[in-house]
Design a protein around this motif. Structure first.
Motif, PDB file in Angstrom:
ATOM      1  N   VAL A 194       0.836  -1.382   0.065  1.00  0.00           N
ATOM      2  CA  VAL A 194       0.174   0.010  -0.063  1.00  0.00           C
ATOM      3  C   VAL A 194       0.904   1.207  -0.018  1.00  0.00           C
ATOM      4  CG1 VAL A 194      -1.663   1.297   1.163  1.00  0.00           C
ATOM      5  CG2 VAL A 194      -1.790  -1.173   1.060  1.00  0.00           C
ATOM      6  N   LYS A 195       2.107   1.365   0.905  1.00  0.00           N
ATOM      7  CA  LYS A 195       2.721   2.299   0.868  1.00  0.00           C
ATOM      8  C   LYS A 195       3.202   2.636  -0.407  1.00  0.00           C
ATOM      9  CE  LYS A 195       3.977   2.151   5.760  1.00  0.00           C
ATOM     10  NZ  LYS A 195       4.899   2.059   6.741  1.00  0.00           N
ATOM     11  N   GLY A 196       3.917   1.695  -1.140  1.00  0.00           N
ATOM     12  CA  GLY A 196       4.452   1.748  -2.407  1.00  0.00           C
ATOM     13  C   GLY A 196       3.629   2.309  -3.441  1.00  0.00           C
ATOM     14  N   ARG A 197       2.147   1.696  -3.454  1.00  0.00           N
ATOM     15  CA  ARG A 197       1.166   2.372  -4.258  1.00  0.00           C
ATOM     16  C   ARG A 197       0.804   3.914  -4.277  1.00  0.00           C
ATOM     17  NH1 ARG A 197      -3.506  -2.107  -2.262  1.00  0.00           N
ATOM     18  NH2 ARG A 197      -2.015  -3.733  -2.333  1.00  0.00           N
ATOM     19  N   TRP A 198       0.920   4.355  -3.025  1.00  0.00           N
ATOM     20  CA  TRP A 198       0.757   5.744  -2.830  1.00  0.00           C
ATOM     21  C   TRP A 198       2.120   6.534  -3.194  1.00  0.00           C
ATOM     22  CZ3 TRP A 198      -3.621   7.696  -2.543  1.00  0.00           C
ATOM     23  CH2 TRP A 198      -4.683   6.940  -1.693  1.00  0.00           C
ATOM     24  N   PRO A 252       3.205   9.323   3.104  1.00  0.00           N
ATOM     25  CA  PRO A 252       2.938   9.759   4.652  1.00  0.00           C
ATOM     26  C   PRO A 252       1.812  10.401   5.071  1.00  0.00           C
ATOM     27  CG  PRO A 252       4.682  11.238   3.668  1.00  0.00           C
ATOM     28  CD  PRO A 252       4.435  10.182   2.285  1.00  0.00           C
ATOM     29  N   LEU A 253       1.110  11.336   3.992  1.00  0.00           N
ATOM     30  CA  LEU A 253      -0.220  11.661   4.221  1.00  0.00           C
ATOM     31  C   LEU A 253      -1.096  10.717   4.201  1.00  0.00           C
ATOM     32  CD1 LEU A 253      -1.860  14.222   4.981  1.00  0.00           C
ATOM     33  CD2 LEU A 253      -2.064  14.538   2.486  1.00  0.00           C
ATOM     34  N   ALA A 254      -1.265   9.957   3.199  1.00  0.00           N
ATOM     35  CA  ALA A 254      -2.161   8.747   3.162  1.00  0.00           C
ATOM     36  C   ALA A 254      -2.117   7.765   4.253  1.00  0.00           C
ATOM     37  CB  ALA A 254      -1.923   8.001   1.816  1.00  0.00           C
ATOM     38  N   VAL A 255      -0.830   7.370   4.666  1.00  0.00           N
ATOM     39  CA  VAL A 255      -0.657   6.569   5.947  1.00  0.00           C
ATOM     40  C   VAL A 255      -1.283   7.233   7.221  1.00  0.00           C
ATOM     41  CG1 VAL A 255       1.090   5.476   7.391  1.00  0.00           C
ATOM     42  CG2 VAL A 255       1.343   5.399   4.925  1.00  0.00           C
ATOM     43  N   TYR A 256      -1.022   8.505   7.465  1.00  0.00           N
ATOM     44  CA  TYR A 256      -1.453   9.277   8.551  1.00  0.00           C
ATOM     45  C   TYR A 256      -3.070   9.254   8.413  1.00  0.00           C
ATOM     46  CZ  TYR A 256      -2.827  12.887  11.524  1.00  0.00           C
ATOM     47  OH  TYR A 256      -3.210  14.026  12.361  1.00  0.00           O
ATOM     48  N   LEU A 257      -3.593   9.438   7.336  1.00  0.00           N
ATOM     49  CA  LEU A 257      -5.167   9.563   7.180  1.00  0.00           C
ATOM     50  C   LEU A 257      -5.658   8.145   7.458  1.00  0.00           C
ATOM     51  CD1 LEU A 257      -5.754  12.069   4.504  1.00  0.00           C
ATOM     52  CD2 LEU A 257      -5.768  12.475   6.863  1.00  0.00           C
ATOM     53  N   THR A 258      -5.077   7.268   6.703  1.00  0.00           N
ATOM     54  CA  THR A 258      -5.651   5.801   6.727  1.00  0.00           C
ATOM     55  C   THR A 258      -5.566   5.310   8.392  1.00  0.00           C
ATOM     56  OG1 THR A 258      -4.945   5.344   4.540  1.00  0.00           O
ATOM     57  CG2 THR A 258      -5.379   3.458   5.764  1.00  0.00           C
ATOM     58  N   GLY A 259      -4.272   5.671   8.900  1.00  0.00           N
ATOM     59  CA  GLY A 259      -4.298   5.297  10.337  1.00  0.00           C
ATOM     60  C   GLY A 259      -5.005   5.953  11.352  1.00  0.00           C
ATOM     61  N   ARG A 260      -5.556   6.964  11.129  1.00  0.00           N
ATOM     62  CA  ARG A 260      -6.647   7.830  11.865  1.00  0.00           C
ATOM     63  C   ARG A 260      -8.002   7.045  11.559  1.00  0.00           C
ATOM     64  NH1 ARG A 260      -5.655  12.524  14.366  1.00  0.00           N
ATOM     65  NH2 ARG A 260      -7.782  13.185  14.357  1.00  0.00           N
ATOM     66  N   ARG A 261      -8.194   6.912  10.544  1.00  0.00           N
ATOM     67  CA  ARG A 261      -9.595   6.140  10.207  1.00  0.00           C
ATOM     68  C   ARG A 261      -9.791   4.795  10.752  1.00  0.00           C
ATOM     69  NH1 ARG A 261      -9.092   8.465   4.842  1.00  0.00           N
ATOM     70  NH2 ARG A 261      -8.645   6.371   4.285  1.00  0.00           N
ATOM     71  N   GLY A 262      -8.425   4.109  10.604  1.00  0.00           N
ATOM     72  CA  GLY A 262      -8.510   2.799  11.219  1.00  0.00           C
ATOM     73  C   GLY A 262      -8.197   2.443  12.694  1.00  0.00           C
ATOM     74  N   ARG A 263      -8.021   3.627  13.580  1.00  0.00           N
ATOM     75  CA  ARG A 263      -7.665   3.434  14.853  1.00  0.00           C
ATOM     76  C   ARG A 263      -9.047   3.083  15.787  1.00  0.00           C
ATOM     77  NH1 ARG A 263      -5.130   8.673  16.652  1.00  0.00           N
ATOM     78  NH2 ARG A 263      -3.431   7.994  15.226  1.00  0.00           N
TER      79      ARG A 263
END
Length: 420
Positions: A319-323, A376-387
């Motif tokens: 996923v990180k590589g996709r972004w 990093p922005l996508a990981v941050y936003l995804t992490g907040r939604r999945g928390r």
């Protein structure tokens, strides 16, 4: 006196680029946006227009793009290229559909007609191989798993230009179908022949070029690259494609030695290319078209991110590589300007040139930033939604079901963003 002025101007450009590069290094982002803004400041309509060194800067800019693509080609073998093109051609079709259509629709909505729609479709479709190659090198991503996906899309776009540019040229000139078909056939034949030679006789070319003397190796490789790029461009094929295929043809110790020798030259002339782009942009032409350019840039930045994400996902990248792949593809540059320049010369729509310039300038500045920060922005936003929500401290024990079986708390997602 003229030579003295030239030396002063060009020396000031190089010194300024070096200082801007240091600033970018301190701030830990690509220096490309600063190079472009410097070109704007000292170009047509800028604070202090340059004159004596303009012609040399233009030639240096062409060499910069050629060296960027040569060095990118050195990172991969001919077999890598062929296998990637075979597996990634669907990504090229998705790329065309998502990114060319918005440009064509925008031209039609503004009432510019079908020919202008074909032109603006090309402007929004093609990513900048030069900018992206520079950004990937700056960020140290040439060995990343998503890089072959990015490379395949760029190569498919560049090869598509061998078909697209003759068609656009024929449409703008109003030539007959027979003449346009002949130009297209020549372009396709040259592109295919160069690709065949690079794949079939790459080892022979490497042996011919190989030398233990760094001076001779540098001269032979640089001369061969410029020669092939020039012939390709003369025959209506992109010079960038020719340079890239020369890099693909070289392998082994020759590729390693060439990479070491040409890296400083690439960095110098690549910086000159980005300054040249800014030098030929009149700041006064941007404000009247800034709003439609911003809207088009926003839409096509999102569609490029979607293209890269889809292509990387299809290739099995995390996923990180996709972004990262999607963010890297956002920048537009040299091809878009060439396409818009053809339309301006033909005089089909006066506003198309300034709009294309503003559009490319926006994305060539935003592109290096999206390449750096999309993941990093996508990981941050995804992490907040999945928390998961915190459990109440007052609950002493797990709740009981009516049957008396304890209900377990759902398992937390340990890596909501996925692994690169």
């Amino acid at each position: 006196m003229h030579s003295a002025v030239f030396l002063i101007e060009f020396g000031a450009i190089i010194l300024g680029l070096g200082l801007l590069g240091r600033v970018a290094g301190r701030l830990k982002f690509s220096p490309i946006p600063l190079y472009l803004l410097a070109g704007l400041a000292f170009g047509n309509g800028g604070l202090l227009p340059l004159g004596a060194s303009e012609e040399f800067v233009a030639i240096g800019a062409e060499i910069g793009v050629i060296l960027l693509l040569l060095m990118l080609g050195l990172e991969y073998t001919a077999s890598d290229l062929v296998s990637n093109l075979k597996t990634q051609y669907p990504a090229g079709l998705v790329d065309f559909g998502l990114n060319a259509v918005p440009g064509a629709v925008a031209a039609l909505l503004m009432g510019w007609g079908p020919v202008a729609a074909v032109v603006l479709a090309g402007v929004t479709w093609i990513s900048s191989s030069g900018v992206i190659a520079k950004v990937m090198g700056d960020l140290g991503r040439l060995g990343n798993r998503e890089t072959p996906v990015i490379l395949s899309i760029l190569v498919l776009e560049d090869l598509a230009m061998a078909v697209y540019l003759p068609i656009v040229t024929a449409l703008l000139a109003g030539v007959s179908l027979a003449a346009g078909s002949l130009t297209l056939a020549i372009a396709l034949g040259v592109a295919g022949a160069v690709l065949f030679v690079a794949v079939r006789y790459g080892r022979v070319i490497s042996r011919f070029v190989s030398s233990d003397d760094p001076e001779k190796l540098l001269l032979v490789v640089l001369g061969l690259t410029l020669l092939v790029a020039g012939v390709a461009q003369q025959l209506q094929v992109s010079a960038a494609v020719g340079a890239f295929l020369v890099g693909i043809a070289l392998s082994g110790e020759v590729a390693e030695g060439t990479h070491t020798l040409l890296s400083p030259l690439r960095d110098l002339f690549a910086a000159v290319f980005f300054v040249f782009f800014g030098l030929h942009t009149d700041p006064a032409s941007i404000p009247p078209v800034i709003l439609p350019a911003l809207a088009l840039a926003l839409v096509t930045a999102c569609t490029k991110v979607a293209t890269g994400y889809w292509a990387a996902r299809r290739a099995g990248v995390g996923v990180k590589g996709r972004w990262r792949a999607g963010g890297t593809l956002v920048a537009r540059g040299e091809f878009s300007i060439v396409i818009a320049g053809l339309a301006v010369t033909a005089g089909i729509e006066p506003a198309l040139g300034p709009l294309a310039t503003a559009y490319v300038l926006i994305l060539v500045i935003v592109g290096p930033l999206t390449a750096r920060y999309t993941e990093p922005l996508a990981v941050y936003l995804t992490g907040r939604r999945g928390r998961p929500r915190p459990l109440l401290a007052a609950v002493p024990s797990p709740a009981k079901s009516p049957e008396g079986v304890s209900e377990s708390v759902p398992e937390q997602n340990q890596d909501p963003a996925g692994r690169a």
